[in-house]
Design an enzyme around this catalytic site. Structure first.
Site, PDB file in Angstrom:
ATOM      1  CG  HIS A  17      -1.895  -1.069   1.350  1.00 24.33           C
ATOM      2  ND1 HIS A  17      -2.037  -1.857   2.464  1.00 24.33           N
ATOM      3  CD2 HIS A  17      -2.814  -1.527   0.463  1.00 24.33           C
ATOM      4  CE1 HIS A  17      -3.011  -2.735   2.274  1.00 24.33           C
ATOM      5  NE2 HIS A  17      -3.486  -2.578   1.062  1.00 24.33           N
ATOM      6  NE  ARG A  90      -2.644  -7.377  -4.374  1.00 28.56           N
ATOM      7  CZ  ARG A  90      -3.404  -7.582  -3.311  1.00 28.56           C
ATOM      8  NH1 ARG A  90      -2.858  -7.952  -2.179  1.00 28.56           N
ATOM      9  NH2 ARG A  90      -4.703  -7.417  -3.364  1.00 28.56           N
ATOM     10  CB  SER A 129      -4.309  -6.718   4.447  1.00 27.95           C
ATOM     11  OG  SER A 129      -3.952  -5.459   3.948  1.00 27.95           O
TER      12      SER A 129
HETATM   13  P1  ADP Z   1      -9.642  -3.819  -0.330  1.00 29.01           P
HETATM   14  O1  ADP Z   1      -9.753  -2.354  -0.474  1.00 29.01           O
HETATM   15  O2  ADP Z   1     -10.018  -4.550  -1.588  1.00 29.01           O
HETATM   16  O3  ADP Z   1     -10.227  -4.380   0.916  1.00 29.01           O
HETATM   17  P2  ADP Z   1      -6.866  -3.519   0.456  1.00 29.01           P
HETATM   18  O4  ADP Z   1      -7.152  -2.549   1.512  1.00 29.01           O
HETATM   19  O5  ADP Z   1      -5.977  -4.665   0.852  1.00 29.01           O
HETATM   20  O6  ADP Z   1      -8.104  -4.171  -0.220  1.00 29.01           O
HETATM   21  O7  ADP Z   1      -6.173  -2.819  -0.772  1.00 29.01           O
HETATM   22  C1  ADP Z   1      -6.458  -1.526  -1.223  1.00 29.01           C
HETATM   23  C2  ADP Z   1      -5.814  -1.349  -2.580  1.00 29.01           C
HETATM   24  O8  ADP Z   1      -4.410  -1.602  -2.493  1.00 29.01           O
HETATM   25  C3  ADP Z   1      -6.321  -2.293  -3.667  1.00 29.01           C
HETATM   26  O9  ADP Z   1      -6.352  -1.579  -4.879  1.00 29.01           O
HETATM   27  C4  ADP Z   1      -5.274  -3.381  -3.723  1.00 29.01           C
HETATM   28  O10 ADP Z   1      -5.224  -3.994  -5.003  1.00 29.01           O
HETATM   29  C5  ADP Z   1      -4.023  -2.573  -3.460  1.00 29.01           C
HETATM   30  N1  ADP Z   1      -2.952  -3.404  -2.917  1.00 29.01           N
HETATM   31  C6  ADP Z   1      -2.999  -4.217  -1.849  1.00 29.01           C
HETATM   32  N2  ADP Z   1      -1.801  -4.844  -1.654  1.00 29.01           N
HETATM   33  C7  ADP Z   1      -0.987  -4.410  -2.660  1.00 29.01           C
HETATM   34  C8  ADP Z   1       0.361  -4.696  -3.050  1.00 29.01           C
HETATM   35  N3  ADP Z   1       1.098  -5.581  -2.387  1.00 29.01           N
HETATM   36  N4  ADP Z   1       0.869  -4.049  -4.144  1.00 29.01           N
HETATM   37  C9  ADP Z   1       0.099  -3.178  -4.818  1.00 29.01           C
HETATM   38  N5  ADP Z   1      -1.184  -2.875  -4.522  1.00 29.01           N
HETATM   39  C10 ADP Z   1      -1.723  -3.478  -3.452  1.00 29.01           C
END
Ligand code: ADP
Length: 166
Positions: A17, A90, A129
């Site tokens: 993130h 990803r 996460s």
């Molecule tokens: P969500 O909002 O779907 O519950 P997250 O909070 O985990 O999921 O992720 C928020 C955003 O960050 C999403 O666009 C996700 O694809 C992106 N994201 C999560 N982990 C990574 C990573 N390792 N590399 C790049 N983008 C990521």
């Protein structure tokens, strides 16, 4: 002034993130990281805790602001006059899900909210996460996944859970 919103659960925020936040903050004049208060999920961290973690981790980025929202992203975006959402990709599995959400948001907002995707840096492609939580729940090493202060907070959560305090 180009402004964008980066919405997500961030439960917890990872280096993946942070990488997207840093890169998006270089593309846009203002980036608002918006933590979703998703009542359907049972999060490890409260929204307030997630906001505080993100604020601490981005304190060196002056054009990044952290906020929280409930309900639909298109409503939050309209209320704050935001027209671009940033999301990270990803893998192909992310793409299918993200494409559907991006198209839905565009349609529901009558074209007012578009989505821009940043592809993950290769070193963070494996990071999610949920895997961080899984590793931490077995007291594994998450130092390569999240900043040190976040790792401490996560381990503390699981320790409290084990002791039945949460
Ligand atoms: P969500 O909002 O779907 O519950 P997250 O909070 O985990 O999921 O992720 C928020 C955003 O960050 C999403 O666009 C996700 O694809 C992106 N994201 C999560 N982990 C990574 C990573 N390792 N590399 C790049 N983008 C990521």
């Amino acid at each position: 002034m180009k402004r964008a919103v980066y919405p997500g659960s961030f439960d917890p925020m990872t280096f993946g993130h942070l990488d997207i936040i840093r890169r998006a903050s270089e593309i846009f004049d203002v980036l608002i990281v918006a933590v979703l208060n998703n009542k359907g999920k049972c999060p490890l961290f409260s929204v307030e805790e997630r906001v505080n973690i993100l604020r601490e981790a981005t304190k060196d980025l002056p054009n990044v602001y952290v906020d929280s929202f409930s309900g639909l992203l298109i409503n939050y975006a309209a209320e704050n006059n935001l027209h671009v959402a940033v999301r990270g990709l990803r893998a192909i599995s992310d793409f299918e899900y993200e494409l559907q959400i991006a198209q839905t948001n565009r349609k529901l907002s009558n074209g007012k909210l578009d989505t821009i995707f940043l592809t993950t840096s290769l070193e963070y492609a494996y990071l999610s996460s949920s895997s961080v939580k899984e590793i931490a729940s077995f007291n594994g090493d998450i130092s390569q996944c999240v900043p040190e202060f976040v790792a401490d907070l996560i381990h503390e959560k699981y320790k409290n859970k084990e002791q039945g305090n949460e």
